[in-house]
Enzyme design. Structure first.
Site, mmCIF file in Angstrom:
data_model
loop_
_atom_site.group_PDB
_atom_site.id
_atom_site.type_symbol
_atom_site.label_atom_id
_atom_site.label_comp_id
_atom_site.label_asym_id
_atom_site.label_seq_id
_atom_site.Cartn_x
_atom_site.Cartn_y
_atom_site.Cartn_z
ATOM 1 N N ASP A 1 10.291 1.302 -21.522
ATOM 2 C CA ASP A 1 11.691 1.187 -21.930
ATOM 3 C C ASP A 1 11.762 0.191 -23.098
ATOM 4 O OD1 ASP A 1 14.387 1.512 -22.113
ATOM 5 O OD2 ASP A 1 14.835 1.055 -20.026
HETATM 6 C C1 BGC Z 1 17.674 1.860 -21.648
HETATM 7 C C2 BGC Z 1 17.133 3.265 -21.516
HETATM 8 C C3 BGC Z 1 17.342 4.014 -22.805
HETATM 9 C C4 BGC Z 1 16.665 3.256 -23.909
HETATM 10 C C5 BGC Z 1 16.710 3.958 -25.245
HETATM 11 C C6 BGC Z 1 17.186 1.168 -22.891
HETATM 12 O O1 BGC Z 1 17.860 -0.019 -23.120
HETATM 13 O O2 BGC Z 1 17.339 1.119 -20.488
HETATM 14 O O3 BGC Z 1 17.755 3.914 -20.438
HETATM 15 O O4 BGC Z 1 16.881 5.319 -22.677
HETATM 16 O O5 BGC Z 1 17.271 1.992 -24.025
HETATM 17 O O6 BGC Z 1 17.952 3.921 -25.810
#
Ligand code: BGC
Length: 733
Positions: free
Chosen positions: A262
């Site tokens: 993530d």
């Molecule tokens: C979130 C994810 C998301 C990613 C990309 C992160 O901050 O936890 O769920 O897909 O950002 O935007």
């Protein structure tokens, strides 16, 4: 490309090119063109940008085609980029938030909405969506509850699998499909205190029994990617958890796709205190099996040296690059680097009427009628005044609808004005959406203060309420109060809205509340003062139309809660499938002090999982079983007859729950094992039969085998998780 061509491409790549494939950067780095600002701060070089494997969060056919062309031209092996984005509940046409979609108990519909979102996003050049989020949630304080399918493992699995099928179809290379990235593996939905990014404490048994099944369902449905979670499990952050990724996800669960971390999670291994520097973070993550580093410099800046020092074997790098290349190949990018990106299709497809129709259908089926005293609903026409901050408000998309334009959303007022019978109803704001002392911090930008003369607005609302036959009060939480980094310690409605409710109730008791929210709230004041409550969540682009159709009875609500509404904040986390404890407390049975209970509030939520009314009524006969005994190789049919006893056609969702009365470890008081949506005309009856198989009775036994144990079981079939319409059977060898 065939496998051997892909293998030979892999073996041709330089180490820098390979590391590039393992790096994902934000789109705005490319927009900037030069290494300044955040990219520079991260220590990235022009080469890192030039060789990256993927960019995220940039959209638009024209832009992405240009970027792909330029990128491939300068890449030594002309490897195309993967474009990923968060298409969570729709792209330009926005569907209800996932928590609401789960209330439809309709996987086919959810699959269709994901397919619609995929078609739109594919036309704009997207290849991968970071969805579904299959994190089980029991605590409404967690802001990301809106992205989940709620508190039940079985329902969450059905929803996650439906979304994967909808995005990917049967072949990733099909026109209009995109790859699905399951997230956040694992246990992200259980942060202590409901605070986002906080520590997770789950026993291995609870993790396996309750939290892994929904992820497993998505893996079984074939999701192409998995994203790791921010949290620790057993004090190890997921992005460095070799056991979790290699042993559980890959070996046990059978996932063979690509794993991505993530946002910045590899860098965060330092803050977690398990890596002392970036090289150690890179080593831990790659060893754990993270193939691609999302928006951190950890892989890009450190892997080369680690390989040269002999600390990271080339084989680890090659395995991960292979997975990235395989995904690109499965998507057909080597032959068609633009895939479905198409400016003309964008014009006709995005927000097309049929997509809006689908969004409307999905919203209508997601609404949950929580109360309807004296049949205040449906309205017969223009007899009500519409009051409240959501009466004329187009902020009806969930927090993750980052590519949608609110101008495309139909507010309730806009819908009212489209129909002759409601065109002239009064629409009055009454109060602001948020309390001035708790200004909402936006996801993408700070929100300006709401401008309103509070006293004058309240007075106007009271006067209008006094004169009206009924009041439709449109209340709720601002959409930015749920979503990522939007946890709350108090689940009450804003004070200004409660004040409006009190003032209106003092002059007109015939109140219908339409509730907009991204999470379950403490709605005791609504239950006390409003005769009807229609829960509409954050319904998306066609929200206003769908709500009005429902208020007018053109749609008969049939949604069921995917998550309990707690009695109050202090009751969270609360879920129907809890263990019994040694001192289960039921009024009158174990009275007095020493039961498992609170002194000041009930144990039961205000509205339980599975609950939801209709404008008609249903009656369900007692459960009959084909046999009161089954063996591991036989099954039992459990049947009820359900009748529409009211005057309108409607849909009832019958739910099958099973309780294992005694096991080698304590078993939940009941667990959802099946459901069936039944549409019935007035007076119509239908017999509904569920087949109970041995597989439904399995759990992680004392020895951690996933198996059933002989003994007695209660089966319940009814309209919500509180039903006591049950029968008993025995499983024998
Ligand atoms: C979130 C994810 C998301 C990613 C990309 C992160 O901050 O936890 O769920 O897909 O950002 O935007």
């Amino acid at each position: 490309m065939n496998d051997s061509e892909l293998r030979s491409l892999l073996s041709d790549l330089s180490l820098e090119e390979k590391i590039g494939q393992l790096t994902q950067l934000p789109g705005y780095f490319q927009d900037a063109g030069t290494i300044t600002g955040p990219a520079g701060d991260m220590g990235l070089t022009q080469d890192d940008l030039r060789l990256a494997g993927s960019y995220l969060s940039i959209i638009g056919a024209e832009k992405l085609k240009k970027m792909q062309t330029e990128f491939m031209a300068q890449h030594p092996h002309h490897i195309p980029l993967l474009f990923m984005a968060d298409i969570i509940n729709g792209y330009r046409t926005v569907f209800p938030i996932p928590l609401a979609q789960a209330c439809t108990f309709n996987p086919e519909l959810i699959e269709e909405s994901a397919a619609t979102a995929a078609r739109e996003a594919a036309a704009s050049g997207i290849h991968v969506t970071f969805s579904p989020m299959a994190d089980l949630v029991r605590d409404a304080r967690w802001g990301r509850v809106m992205e989940s399918a709620g508190e039940d493992p079985f329902l969450s699995g059905q929803v996650a699998a439906a979304m994967v099928r909808g995005y990917q179809g049967s072949d990733l290379n099909e026109h209009g499909r995109i790859a699905s990235c399951l997230k956040h593996f694992a246990g992200y939905g259980a942060p202590e205190g409901g605070r986002d990014y906080n520590t997770v404490e789950l026993s291995e048994r609870t993790l396996r029994e309750d939290y892994l099944p929904a992820y497993q369902a998505a893996v079984d449905a074939g999701c192409a990617l998995v994203m790791t979670s921010f949290n620790t499990l057993n004090r190890i952050p997921s992005a460095a958890n070799e056991w979790l990724l290699r042993e559980v996800l890959r070996r046990e669960m059978g996932f063979d796709g690509m794993i991505i971390s993530d946002w910045n999670a590899l860098q965060e291994l330092l803050a977690h205190g398990i890596a002392q520097d970036q090289p150690e973070a890179a080593f831990l993550a790659l060893r754990a099996g993270v193939d691609m580093d999302m928006v951190s410099p950890v892989y890009a800046r450190n892997l080369r040296e680690l390989v040269e020092q002999g600390k990271v074997p080339m084989q680890w790098i090659d395995e991960s690059v292979w997975r990235v290349l395989t995904l690109k190949n499965r998507l057909g990018l080597f032959e068609h680097p633009f895939r479905d990106a198409d400016e003309a299709a964008e014009k006709t497809l995005l927000l097309a009427e049929e997509n809006r129709r689908m969004a409307r259908r999905c919203a209508e089926q997601s609404f949950v009628l929580l109360r309807n005293e004296e049949n205040l609903l449906p309205l017969s026409g223009g007899e009500a005044v519409f009051i409240g901050p959501y009466a004329d408000n187009a902020l009806l998309n969930g927090a993750w609808s980052i590519f949608a334009d609110d101008l495309d959303t139909v507010s309730l007022k806009a819908a009212l004005q489209r129909r002759p019978q409601t065109r002239n109803v009064s629409v009055i704001r009454g109060c602001t959406l948020s309390d001035p002392e708790h200004p909402v911090i936006g996801f993408q930008h700070p929100l300006p203060p709401e401008d309103l003369d509070a006293e004058a607005a309240l007075a106007e609302a009271v006067q209008a309420a006094k004169a009206a036959e009924k009041v439709v009060l449109c209340l709720g939480e601002h959409r930015e109060c749920s979503g990522e980094a939007a946890s709350r310690g108090d689940l009450s409605l804003p004070r200004c809205q409660l004040r409006l409710l009190d003032a209106v109730a003092a002059v007109n008791p015939r109140i219908i509340v339409v509730l907009f929210t991204g999470r379950p709230l403490d709605i005791r004041p609504l239950s006390e003062k409003a005769g009807s409550i229609l829960l509409c969540w954050l319904p998306g682009t066609e929200g206003g139309e769908a709500v009005l159709n429902t208020l007018l009875g053109e749609n008969n609500p049939g949604g069921k809660l995917s998550m309990s509404f707690p009695y109050c904040t202090g009751q969270a986390p609360v879920h129907y499938n809890h263990l019994n404890t040694g001192r289960p407390w039921k009024l009158g049975i174990l009275d007095g002090r020493f039961g498992s209970k609170y002194q000041d509030i009930p144990n039961d939520p205000l509205y339980p999982f599975g609950y939801g009314l209709s404008y008609t009524t249903f009656a369900c006969s007692p459960v009959t079983l084909s046999s009161s005994c089954m063996t591991r190789s036989s099954s039992i049919h459990a049947s009820v007859s359900v009748t529409n006893t009211g005057r309108r056609a409607g849909t009832e969702t019958l739910q099958l729950y099973i309780r294992d009365l005694s096991g080698s470890v304590a078993r939940p008081v009941r667990e959802l094992k099946g459901f069936r949506r039944i549409f019935l005309a007035p007076g119509e009856s239908r017999t509904v039969t569920f087949t109970i198989t041995e597989e439904m009775l399995r759990f992680y036994t004392l020895s951690m085998d996933y198996a059933s144990e002989c003994g007695d079981f209660d089966v319940f079939i009814g309209s919500d998780s509180r039903t006591d319409n049950g029968a008993r059977f025995t499983l024998t060898e």
